[in-house]
Motif scaffolding. Sequence first.
Motif, PDB file in Angstrom:
ATOM      1  N   TYR A  34      20.510   8.342  -0.369  1.00 32.17           N
ATOM      2  CA  TYR A  34      21.641   9.102   0.196  1.00 32.17           C
ATOM      3  C   TYR A  34      21.158   9.898   1.401  1.00 32.17           C
ATOM      4  O   TYR A  34      21.047  11.122   1.336  1.00 32.17           O
ATOM      5  CB  TYR A  34      22.224  10.054  -0.853  1.00 32.17           C
ATOM      6  CG  TYR A  34      22.759   9.379  -2.075  1.00 32.17           C
ATOM      7  CD1 TYR A  34      23.963   8.692  -2.037  1.00 32.17           C
ATOM      8  CD2 TYR A  34      22.066   9.445  -3.282  1.00 32.17           C
ATOM      9  CE1 TYR A  34      24.471   8.073  -3.165  1.00 32.17           C
ATOM     10  CE2 TYR A  34      22.565   8.826  -4.417  1.00 32.17           C
ATOM     11  CZ  TYR A  34      23.769   8.138  -4.351  1.00 32.17           C
ATOM     12  OH  TYR A  34      24.261   7.520  -5.468  1.00 32.17           O
ATOM     13  N   SER A  35      20.910   9.232   2.505  1.00 35.62           N
ATOM     14  CA  SER A  35      20.311   9.912   3.656  1.00 35.62           C
ATOM     15  C   SER A  35      21.224  10.995   4.235  1.00 35.62           C
ATOM     16  O   SER A  35      20.742  12.047   4.661  1.00 35.62           O
ATOM     17  CB  SER A  35      19.917   8.912   4.742  1.00 35.62           C
ATOM     18  OG  SER A  35      21.039   8.184   5.178  1.00 35.62           O
ATOM     19  N   ASP A  36      22.537  10.778   4.242  1.00 39.49           N
ATOM     20  CA  ASP A  36      23.448  11.801   4.768  1.00 39.49           C
ATOM     21  C   ASP A  36      23.430  13.048   3.890  1.00 39.49           C
ATOM     22  O   ASP A  36      23.404  14.175   4.407  1.00 39.49           O
ATOM     23  CB  ASP A  36      24.880  11.256   4.876  1.00 39.49           C
ATOM     24  CG  ASP A  36      25.041  10.211   5.969  1.00 39.49           C
ATOM     25  OD1 ASP A  36      24.168  10.149   6.866  1.00 39.49           O
ATOM     26  OD2 ASP A  36      26.026   9.459   5.918  1.00 39.49           O
ATOM     27  N   LEU A  37      23.453  12.858   2.590  1.00 41.95           N
ATOM     28  CA  LEU A  37      23.378  13.992   1.670  1.00 41.95           C
ATOM     29  C   LEU A  37      22.052  14.722   1.839  1.00 41.95           C
ATOM     30  O   LEU A  37      22.011  15.951   1.900  1.00 41.95           O
ATOM     31  CB  LEU A  37      23.557  13.529   0.222  1.00 41.95           C
ATOM     32  CG  LEU A  37      23.420  14.599  -0.857  1.00 41.95           C
ATOM     33  CD1 LEU A  37      24.438  15.718  -0.653  1.00 41.95           C
ATOM     34  CD2 LEU A  37      23.558  13.979  -2.240  1.00 41.95           C
ATOM     35  N   TRP A  38      20.954  13.971   1.939  1.00 37.32           N
ATOM     36  CA  TRP A  38      19.652  14.594   2.138  1.00 37.32           C
ATOM     37  C   TRP A  38      19.651  15.448   3.400  1.00 37.32           C
ATOM     38  O   TRP A  38      19.175  16.580   3.384  1.00 37.32           O
ATOM     39  CB  TRP A  38      18.539  13.544   2.223  1.00 37.32           C
ATOM     40  CG  TRP A  38      17.214  14.192   2.478  1.00 37.32           C
ATOM     41  CD1 TRP A  38      16.359  14.699   1.562  1.00 37.32           C
ATOM     42  CD2 TRP A  38      16.632  14.450   3.761  1.00 37.32           C
ATOM     43  NE1 TRP A  38      15.265  15.253   2.184  1.00 37.32           N
ATOM     44  CE2 TRP A  38      15.409  15.117   3.539  1.00 37.32           C
ATOM     45  CE3 TRP A  38      17.021  14.182   5.062  1.00 37.32           C
ATOM     46  CZ2 TRP A  38      14.577  15.519   4.578  1.00 37.32           C
ATOM     47  CZ3 TRP A  38      16.192  14.583   6.103  1.00 37.32           C
ATOM     48  CH2 TRP A  38      14.981  15.248   5.849  1.00 37.32           C
TER      49      TRP A  38
END
Length: 135
Positions: A120-124
């Motif tokens: 979940y790169s956006d959440l990270w």
Amino acid sequence: MANPAKAKGTAWESALVAYLRDHHNPAARRNVQMGAKDIGDIDGYYLHALEAKAEKTITLSDYIAQANREAIHAGEPFGCAVIKRRMRGAADAYVVRDLATDVRLMNRLRDMEDALRSVYSDLWRDVDAKHREAA
């Protein structure tokens, strides 16, 4: 309370619980003492057995050994001692652990961040930005 040292320790534990409830975990609470199988002074500090210390003479090695022992009893992966600074509040306390414990904690944090970033790169990115702003 007839024992002034015990009253000082209880007041320190209560101050730490109040701070943790406001800034970390609303369910933080003082633990009932368990004798030989003590699980730390405060429950609700994520992944830790927390040993609260408000003493005039500071003995780090004893505090860390106690916190590590109590982490095992509590089933937590990490132990730490939170040591009161004279004339200061909970936010200014010292959190102390041995290097081996800290390295295990940092390795876990790194591995969990890598896992989150890969799935979940956006959440990270959002979480990372939030915590960088808070620093």
